[in-house]
Scaffold this motif. Sequence first.
Motif, mmCIF file in Angstrom:
data_model
loop_
_atom_site.group_PDB
_atom_site.id
_atom_site.type_symbol
_atom_site.label_atom_id
_atom_site.label_comp_id
_atom_site.label_asym_id
_atom_site.label_seq_id
_atom_site.Cartn_x
_atom_site.Cartn_y
_atom_site.Cartn_z
ATOM 1 N N LYS A 1 0.837 -1.203 0.000
ATOM 2 C CA LYS A 1 0.000 0.000 0.000
ATOM 3 C C LYS A 1 0.871 1.252 0.000
ATOM 4 C CE LYS A 1 -3.822 2.248 2.440
ATOM 5 N NZ LYS A 1 -4.744 2.188 3.610
ATOM 6 N N GLN A 2 1.922 1.238 0.814
ATOM 7 C CA GLN A 2 2.849 2.374 0.837
ATOM 8 C C GLN A 2 3.556 2.526 -0.505
ATOM 9 O OE1 GLN A 2 6.747 2.107 2.879
ATOM 10 N NE2 GLN A 2 6.047 3.827 4.134
ATOM 11 N N LEU A 3 3.902 1.403 -1.121
ATOM 12 C CA LEU A 3 4.564 1.443 -2.420
ATOM 13 C C LEU A 3 3.654 2.068 -3.473
ATOM 14 C CD1 LEU A 3 6.953 0.705 -4.223
ATOM 15 C CD2 LEU A 3 5.992 -1.593 -4.455
ATOM 16 N N ARG A 4 2.369 1.717 -3.447
ATOM 17 C CA ARG A 4 1.425 2.293 -4.406
ATOM 18 C C ARG A 4 1.320 3.804 -4.231
ATOM 19 N NH1 ARG A 4 -4.848 1.071 -3.733
ATOM 20 N NH2 ARG A 4 -4.446 2.492 -1.996
ATOM 21 N N THR A 5 1.213 4.256 -2.985
ATOM 22 C CA THR A 5 1.111 5.693 -2.718
ATOM 23 C C THR A 5 2.365 6.421 -3.184
ATOM 24 O OG1 THR A 5 -0.291 5.256 -0.795
ATOM 25 C CG2 THR A 5 0.754 7.424 -0.923
ATOM 26 N N SER A 6 3.521 5.844 -2.890
ATOM 27 C CA SER A 6 4.788 6.470 -3.282
ATOM 28 C C SER A 6 4.920 6.547 -4.796
ATOM 29 C CB SER A 6 5.957 5.680 -2.691
ATOM 30 O OG SER A 6 5.887 5.648 -1.281
ATOM 31 N N ALA A 7 4.510 5.481 -5.493
ATOM 32 C CA ALA A 7 4.594 5.475 -6.955
ATOM 33 C C ALA A 7 3.725 6.576 -7.552
ATOM 34 C CB ALA A 7 4.181 4.110 -7.496
#
Length: 406
Positions: free
Chosen positions: A281-287
């Motif tokens: 989830k954090q990776l999606r937001t960062s992307a």
Amino acid sequence: MSSSALSTPAYRRFLIGSTITTHGLWILRLSLGWQAWQLTESEFFVAAVAFAAYFPVAVLGPVFGAYADRWDRRRAAQTFNVLNIGVTAGLFALSALGLMTPAALFLLALSFGVFSGGYTPMRLALMANLVPSMQLASAVGLGAVSFNVARVIGPVLGGYIIKFFGLAPAFAISTATFLGMAWVLWDLKLQPVARELERQIGLARLLRDGVSYTLRHPAIRYYLVLVLIGATFGRALFELMAPYADEVFQRGSDGMSLLISSFGVGAVAGGFWVARNKDLKQLRTSAAICVALAGLLIVAFGFTGNFWLAMLQLPFFGCALTICGVGSQTLTQAVVEEKYRGRVMSLWSVVAFGGVALGSAALGGWAQSIGLTTATVYWGGVAAVLGLATLLWMPRIPNPEVAGAS
């Protein structure tokens, strides 16, 4: 079991071979761009050569992606890699004999793109055969680190090889490094992966099912949009570093290699961050954030007339684009069902490589018309607006969950 892909012997071997080959790939990319610029001094032709090298991946990717769910992925990857060795050998021969022409360069770049259209989906789908599912994010992230370490070192090597020895030796070294992956793929030991695919299903049905699955999957659709914006706007600018280095900054091939390497420093940092990140989830937001940030950085680069200031900006640009691109690939690999992996990852390749091809052609043509720096500023503004739109869209997307996880 360790969550690091480095604990798997087959992946370690694959990573070593891939790292060697990727250095050659970056030397090749720099050499193609510089050869195109030397032959014509045209931003449009530099972009056209980039288009030729990337667009076939977009056209042929879905076809070979369907076969990646049916063929022996290792043998297919080996075949396409050997064909690309033939292309780089042809570039070396024509350059060494003084017979290189714009038409020959374009056709060889196109051939490289065609064979890469087969190799890329096989390589992406092969990842699931190299490591257990719990190590997949680590494998993708470490692959990105390897790719971007080569992005730092390869262009510097290529720039100095071109400066002191010429383009022919640069093409020769690229050819030699491609042999590294040929050796790795020769007898690579893979993990068995169940693929519930009937052999008698026709190609058209395979393609249709893969596209339908992708369009029905809201998360995968979203990840493809992220990589489309990053590739079309961010990577397109990257492909025009030759005219930027020579025309804007007056630095020649040395300047081009330094600009690409500066970008690569940030890309390495972004790759390490993705490799260590366990929170999808954090990776999606960062992307998503990095898509918008990349647009703003493109605008800033367009306003930059100083070479060393550009060198300071590019690491941030490289980091943002890598988190967007590698992050979207990691997320897609995590959520896709195994029986669709080859086809979905081929569609990811279509978007990633097709975006670069179309974006670089459009930006190159626009730069030829209104000027490189002016076109860059407008280009970045559009990217920033689209990036903001993806951030506003994100709350509607389901949280990413690993396919098959309970």
